[in-house]
Design an enzyme around this catalytic site. Sequence first.
Site, PDB file in Angstrom:
ATOM      1  N   HIS A 263       0.848  -0.970  -0.192  1.00 10.07           N
ATOM      2  CA  HIS A 263       0.081  -0.111  -0.109  1.00 10.07           C
ATOM      3  C   HIS A 263       0.913   1.175   0.074  1.00 10.07           C
ATOM      4  CE1 HIS A 263      -3.573  -2.674   0.253  1.00 10.07           C
ATOM      5  NE2 HIS A 263      -3.085  -2.928   1.667  1.00 10.07           N
ATOM      6  N   ASP A 314      -5.814  -8.167  -3.280  1.00  8.58           N
ATOM      7  CA  ASP A 314      -5.948  -7.988  -1.828  1.00  8.58           C
ATOM      8  C   ASP A 314      -7.134  -8.576  -1.238  1.00  8.58           C
ATOM      9  OD1 ASP A 314      -5.694  -6.752   0.827  1.00  8.58           O
ATOM     10  OD2 ASP A 314      -5.690  -4.784   0.386  1.00  8.58           O
TER      11      ASP A 314
END
Length: 451
Positions: A263, A314
């Site tokens: 991220h 994810d």
Amino acid sequence: MTAIHLRRALLAEQWARGVAFSIDDNGLLAPVVAGPTEAIDGWVIPGMVNGHGHAFQRAMAGLAERRHPARSADSFWTWREEMYRLANHISPEDLEALAAWLYVEMLEAGYTAVAEFHYVHHQPDGRPYADPAAMSRAILRAATRTGIRLTLLPVFYAHGGFTEPLRPLQRRFAHTQVSEFSRVYEALRTERGPLVEVGFAAHSLRAVWPVELMQLCSLPGPAHIHIAEQRAEVTHCLRHHGQRPVDWLLDHVPVDDRWSLIHATHVTTEEVAKMAASGAVVGLCPTTEGNLGDGIFPLADLLEAGGRISIGSDSHITVDPREELRLLEYGQRLRTHARNVAADAAQPSTGQRLWIDAARGGGQSIGHPAGALTAGRCADLVVLDPDNPKLIGHSEATVLDAFIFSSGGASPVRDVMVGGQWVVLDGRHRDRDAIFAAYRSTVERLVKSRG
């Protein structure tokens, strides 16, 4: 050895015609040797690496899209409560069924490898299974059955925050000692093979404290960590460590090219430059980051600094590398008010630049020689159908732009090879129906159990 002849193939940087490779016994591309050759028509590109995911969360898609009447607003943190509820209903058998179907979806979409950031370790009450690696082995079985390339990343997760203990809903994730975690980790390392690598993950700076993180660094293999995903995490890190998360990590931990920083959404220009200089991969998950309201990563700054990226799905609300790359570029366009942000003079095709960079960075992130079609690399490739309506009329200059920046109708992904073996032909996985049947019964029961 077997041999393949690719009529049109995207090699390390550019398209080439009439390319031939042999495939050795380890599923790697090699120079051609004498013998029969299988001709492959279509546009052949390196398989994409899914650099970050939590397989069990595929069952959660659509379950957190309604605002609770008692809340004034929803956020990542309220979504996390729903995720915990789901996680606490999943058995090893459930996880295998969920992961197997997810990996079928990935393969049919053009992913040939996945990094599984795996933190659901124990029974719902927190006690280890008789085999402490039972949940990890469910992931391994799912990958073996589907034929996807796997890097399993068991996660060390010890705290609920920078100064907080784990909550009861998090007890399935917990390892209280690095020594305990390391024993399970070393047992899993014996499962490594041509299609399986095993690394480790530190969940986050809030869940792994400095002394533990330094102990983890002595473990071999790829290393991943969630970092700076949410603004609240940055605020808490500043309060506790006196530095922003990425700054603190790069100043205190020997981060190098075996690391993936997942991220890294909320970073400064200086942090971006330091990430690029470290050699680490920045793992971007645009559809999940959008779904959770995380924010938009400054991609243009990282690329200009020579940084490396991977993409991941994810939470798997979307299982399609084209959507990840499309949203990655569109986020940059919205942020900068410009177009074709990822492209440059050396690579003017935005789609080609994104695919090459993400595949190559993904290969680095998983510790396999994946992500490019060249001798010594994995024989992981995707064949795009030249007769698909999205690709008709396109040349090498624009075919990946058409592939990525168009949607609707049948996918252009026709065939998929992993390690020299065909796992998808004519758009269908070889074991699709049986795997879907197990997934369906599992999800129906899990959704009902949540109430």
